[in-house]
Design an enzyme around this catalytic site. Structure first.
Site, PDB file in Angstrom:
ATOM      1  N   CYS A 111       0.848  -1.204   0.000  1.00 59.20           N
ATOM      2  CA  CYS A 111       0.000   0.000   0.000  1.00 59.20           C
ATOM      3  C   CYS A 111       0.889   1.262   0.000  1.00 59.20           C
ATOM      4  O   CYS A 111       1.572   1.532  -0.977  1.00 59.20           O
ATOM      5  CB  CYS A 111      -0.961  -0.055   1.179  1.00 59.20           C
ATOM      6  SG  CYS A 111      -2.318   1.100   1.018  1.00 59.20           S
ATOM      7  N   HIS A 171      -3.507  -5.563   0.923  1.00 56.32           N
ATOM      8  CA  HIS A 171      -2.894  -6.017   2.180  1.00 56.32           C
ATOM      9  C   HIS A 171      -2.901  -7.551   2.290  1.00 56.32           C
ATOM     10  O   HIS A 171      -3.896  -8.120   2.726  1.00 56.32           O
ATOM     11  CB  HIS A 171      -3.653  -5.416   3.375  1.00 56.32           C
ATOM     12  CG  HIS A 171      -3.422  -3.955   3.506  1.00 56.32           C
ATOM     13  ND1 HIS A 171      -2.386  -3.435   4.236  1.00 56.32           N
ATOM     14  CD2 HIS A 171      -4.083  -2.897   2.959  1.00 56.32           C
ATOM     15  CE1 HIS A 171      -2.425  -2.113   4.156  1.00 56.32           C
ATOM     16  NE2 HIS A 171      -3.442  -1.765   3.386  1.00 56.32           N
ATOM     17  N   GLU A 216      -1.511  -9.374   4.403  1.00 55.37           N
ATOM     18  CA  GLU A 216      -1.453  -9.831   5.792  1.00 55.37           C
ATOM     19  C   GLU A 216      -2.830 -10.010   6.424  1.00 55.37           C
ATOM     20  O   GLU A 216      -2.967 -10.631   7.479  1.00 55.37           O
ATOM     21  CB  GLU A 216      -0.618  -8.852   6.632  1.00 55.37           C
ATOM     22  CG  GLU A 216      -1.210  -7.461   6.843  1.00 55.37           C
ATOM     23  CD  GLU A 216      -0.968  -6.486   5.683  1.00 55.37           C
ATOM     24  OE1 GLU A 216      -0.613  -6.946   4.589  1.00 55.37           O
ATOM     25  OE2 GLU A 216      -1.152  -5.275   5.872  1.00 55.37           O
TER      26      GLU A 216
END
Ligand code: XMP
Length: 556
Positions: free
Chosen positions: A100, A200, A202
Site C-alpha cells: 500500500c 494487504h 497480511e
C-alpha cells in the site's frame, strides 16, 4: 537466523505483517519507517548474497537480514507527514516488498507519481494478476507462489484500503496486477528484486495473502525457516543463564499472562532458588485472584513468592477521591512507594537483576527497537518507576519476552506448562477494580463489584456459542462496572433501591480498537437475572454497547 525487517509507516496492520511472517517460521523485526538503517544494512551486505531467487550462500550470521517490507500508512506520500525510508534500501540489493503506502513510497522515491483516487477503495476488491512472455517478468520468481502459467492471468479477491494510487510508474517498474477498478495492484521491477502490492496480503480476508507473503519470504528472499518457539525458548534460557549466573532475580508479577509466563521462563532457565517473585494485592483485585495467582506460581515451582497485602493502604489513599485521573495517579504513586519499600525489605544484594514481562509490542521508538506507531499498553508496574529506571541504568534489567507478540507468549506459556486458566485470562488493568467503580472506591463497593464480576465471568465460561467454544474464550475482555447511581426496583413486593451495574464484553485484536461482543440476547437476560438474584445490592443491569473508539475499554 534469517530475518525480515519491516519498516513501519503507521499502518494498523504493521504488527500483523510481522506475526504472519513469524507464522511462516521466519523471524521479523519492526523499525520506524524513517529509521537509520546503516547498521542493519552493513550487517546484511555480505557478498551480494541477497539477489532474489539467486543462490543462497551459507553463512552463520546471527539474525541475517534477507529482505525488507515497507508497511502501509494512514498518511500520503505527497504530504510532509509521509515518512521517507533510509535511501540506502534502494541500493543495498536486498529484496523489497512495498505494501500500500510502501508501494507508493517506492514508486515516488524512484521517479514515479502517486495521486489521490476520485473515490477511496476499501474492502474486498478483485485483482487480476498476469505473468509471462509479454509483460517482461518471465524467469523471475513471482509473488503468487506457482501463479498463473506464462502468458495467463488469474483473478482473486484482495483486501484494499487506500485513497491514493500510482499514476505513473517509476522507470523499470512494471504493472503485473490490476484491480477491478483499473488501478495498479501488483508492481514488480524489471531487474531489481522489488515488488509492490496496493492491497494487504497480511489481512485474513485477502485470498492468497499467505501464499504471497510466503513467496516473498521463501521464493524471493530465500529465507530458511528458523523461527520456532521451541528454538527461541532454548536460546533465551541459555542467554539468561549466561547473563545472570548465580545472581538473584526479582520479578514483579501481576497475575497476568505476561508476568506469569516470564516467571515460568525464569524458573526453568535458572535455579528456582535464585528467583524471587513479588505480587502486590492492592485489595482492588478480582475475586479469589490472589489465591489463583499463588496456586499457578507454586505449580511452576516458585520457591520465593512474596505476596504483599496492602488493601488498607490503597483504600485509605483512595478515600474521598472520585476523579478518574486523581484515582489513577494515587494508585500509581502508592504502587511505586510500596514496591520500593517491599523490595528493600527483601534485602537482596545490590547486584540483583530486575525482570519484567515486557512484550515486543510494549517496546517504543527506535532506541528500543520497535516501530514508532506500535501500540503501547503499559502495565503500571513498569511505567516510569524509579526502581526500574535505576536498574536499567545499571544494566540489570531482564526482559525475556521482549521479542514476542501476545499470542506467542501464550504459546510459550503452553510449552512451559503454565496453568491453562492463567493463559486464557482476560487482561486486567493495573489500577484494578478502582477504574471499574465509578466515583469513590470503598471496601463495600469493591466487595459488591467482585461478586457481580465473578458471576458474569463464571457464566461466560460455562456458556458456549454455536461452534462449541466458551463465550469467555470468544470474548477478548469482559468485566462488570459498578456505576455511581442507584435506581428503584421491586423485590418480593418490597421497594428496592439498588446499584446499577454495567456489563462490558468486547472483541479486539490488541486492545487498541474494540467492538461490542454481539451477545445472543437470551444470554444477557439470563446473566442479568443471576446477578440481581445473587448480589442483593444490585438492582439493575445494563450492557455497554460502545465500541472503541470513541469509548475506551475501561470506563475510567
Ligand atoms: P482502554 O481503557 O485504554 O484499555 O481502552 C485498553 C486495554 O488496556 C487495559 N488497561 C490497562 N492496563 N494498566 C494496565 O496494565 C492500566 O492502567 C490500564 N488501563 C487500561 C484495559 O483493561 C484494556 O485491556
Amino acid at each position: 537466523m534469517d530475518k525480515i525487517l519491516i519498516l513501519d509507516y503507521g499502518s494498523q496492520t504493521t504488527q500483523l505483517i510481522g506475526r504472519r511472517i513469524r507464522e511462516l517460521g521466519v523471524y521479523t523485526e519492526i523499525l520506524p519507517g524513517d529509521a537509520d538503517l546503516g547498521e542493519a544494512l552493513a550487517a546484511a551486505a555480505v557478498r551480494g548474497s541477497n539477489t532474489a531467487g539467486g543462490p543462497r550462500p551459507e553463512d552463520r550470521t546471527e539474525n541475517r537480514l534477507r529482505g525488507i517490507i515497507l508497511s502501509g500508512s494512514p498518511e500520503s506520500v505527497y504530504t510532509p507527514e509521509g515518512a521517507v525510508p533510509d535511501p540506502r534500501i534502494y541500493s543495498c540489493g536486498l529484496p523489497l516488498l512495498g505494501i500500500c503506502y510502501g508501494l507508493q513510497r517506492m514508486n515516488v522515491d524512484n521517479g514515479g507519481t502517486v495521486e489521490p483516487l476520485p473515490k477511496r477503495e476499501y474492502g474486498g476488491v478483485k485483482i487480476t494478476v498476469r505473468t509471462g512472455r509479454r509483460n517482461g517478468s518471465e524467469g523471475r520468481p513471482g509473488l503468487s507462489g506457482k501463479g498463473p502459467a506464462p502468458g495467463r492471468s488469474e483473478t482473486f479477491t484482495a483486501w484494499m484500503s487506500h485513497g491514493d494510487t500510482l499514476t505513473t510508474l517509476a522507470p523499470g517498474f512494471l504493472e503485473t496486477g490490476t484491480s477491478e477498478t483499473g488501478y495498479p495492484a501488483v508492481v514488480v521491477h524489471r531487474e531489481k528484486p522489488w515488488y509492490g502490492l496496493q492491497f494487504h496480503p497480511e489481512v485474513t480476508h485477502c485470498e492468497r495473502g499467505m501464499e504471497i507473503l510466503s513467496s516473498f519470504v521463501f521464493g524471493i528472499c530465500r529465507c530458511k525457516k528458523s523461527w520456532s518457539m521451541k528454538a527461541y525458548m532454548k536460546t533465551v534460557r541459555a542467554e539468561l543463564a549466561a547473563r545472570v549466573k548465580d545472581a538473584p532475580v526479582l520479578l514483579l508479577v501481576s497475575g497476568g499472562v505476561d508476568s506469569t509466563v516470564a516467571a515460568a521462563l525464569l524458573l526453568t532457565a535458572l535455579d528456582p532458588d535464585q528467583v524471587h517473585l513479588m505480587y502486590m494485592d492492592t485489595g482492588l483485585m478480582r475475586k479469589d485472584e490472589t489465591l489463583q495467582v499463588k496456586a499457578a506460581l507454586e505449580k511452576l515451582d516458585a520457591r520465593h513468592l512474596h505476596i504483599v497485602l496492602c488493601e488498607e493502604e490503597f483504600l485509605s489513599a483512595l478515600a474521598g477521591l472520585s476523579d478518574p485521573e486523581a484515582k489513577r495517579k494515587t494508585i500509581g504513586d502508592l504502587f511505586i512507594t510500596l514496591q520500593e519499600r517491599e523490595v528493600a525489605r527483601l534485602g537482596l544484594p545490590e547486584t540483583y537483576f530486575l525482570a519484567q514481562g515486557t512484550l515486543y509490542t510494549d517496546m517504543i521508538e527506535s532506541g528500543r527497537g520497535v516501530g514508532k506507531k506500535a501500540h503501547v499498553i503499559k502495565s503500571h508496574h513498569n511505567v516510569g518507576s524509579p526502581l526500574v529506571e535505576a536498574k536499567r541504568q545499571e544494566g540489570l534489567i531482564i526482559e525475556p519476552l521482549d521479542k514476542l507478540y501476545k499470542d506467542e507468549v501464550r504459546f510459550l506459556g503452553k510449552l512451559l506448562k503454565v496453568d491453562k486458566e492463567a493463559l486464557r485470562r482476560h487482561p486486567f488493568p493495573g489500577p484494578g477494580l478502582a477504574v471499574r467503580i465509578l466515583g469513590e472506591v470503598t471496601k463495600e463497593k469493591c466487595g459488591i463489584l467482585r461478586e457481580a464480576d465473578a458471576i458474569f465471568i463464571r457464566e461466560l465460561r460455562r456458556r458456549k456459542n454455536s461452534a462449541g467454544n466458551s463465550l469467555y474464550d470468544e470474548i477478548w475482555q469482559a468485566f462488570a462496572v459498578l456505576l455511581p447511581i442507584r435506581s428503584v426496583g421491586v423485590a418480593g413486593d418490597v421497594r428496592k433501591y439498588g446499584w446499577v451495574l454495567a456489563l462490558r464484553a468486547i472483541t479486539s485484536a490488541d486492545g487498541m480498537t474494540a467492538g461490542v461482543y454481539p451477545f445472543p440476547s437470551q444470554d444477557l437476560i439470563e446473566i442479568s437475572t443471576v446477578i440481581t438474584n445473587t448480589v442483593k445490592e444490585i438492582g439493575r443491569v445494563t450492557y455497554d454497547i460502545s465500541s472503541k473508539p470513541p469509548a475506551t475499554i475501561e470506563w475510567e
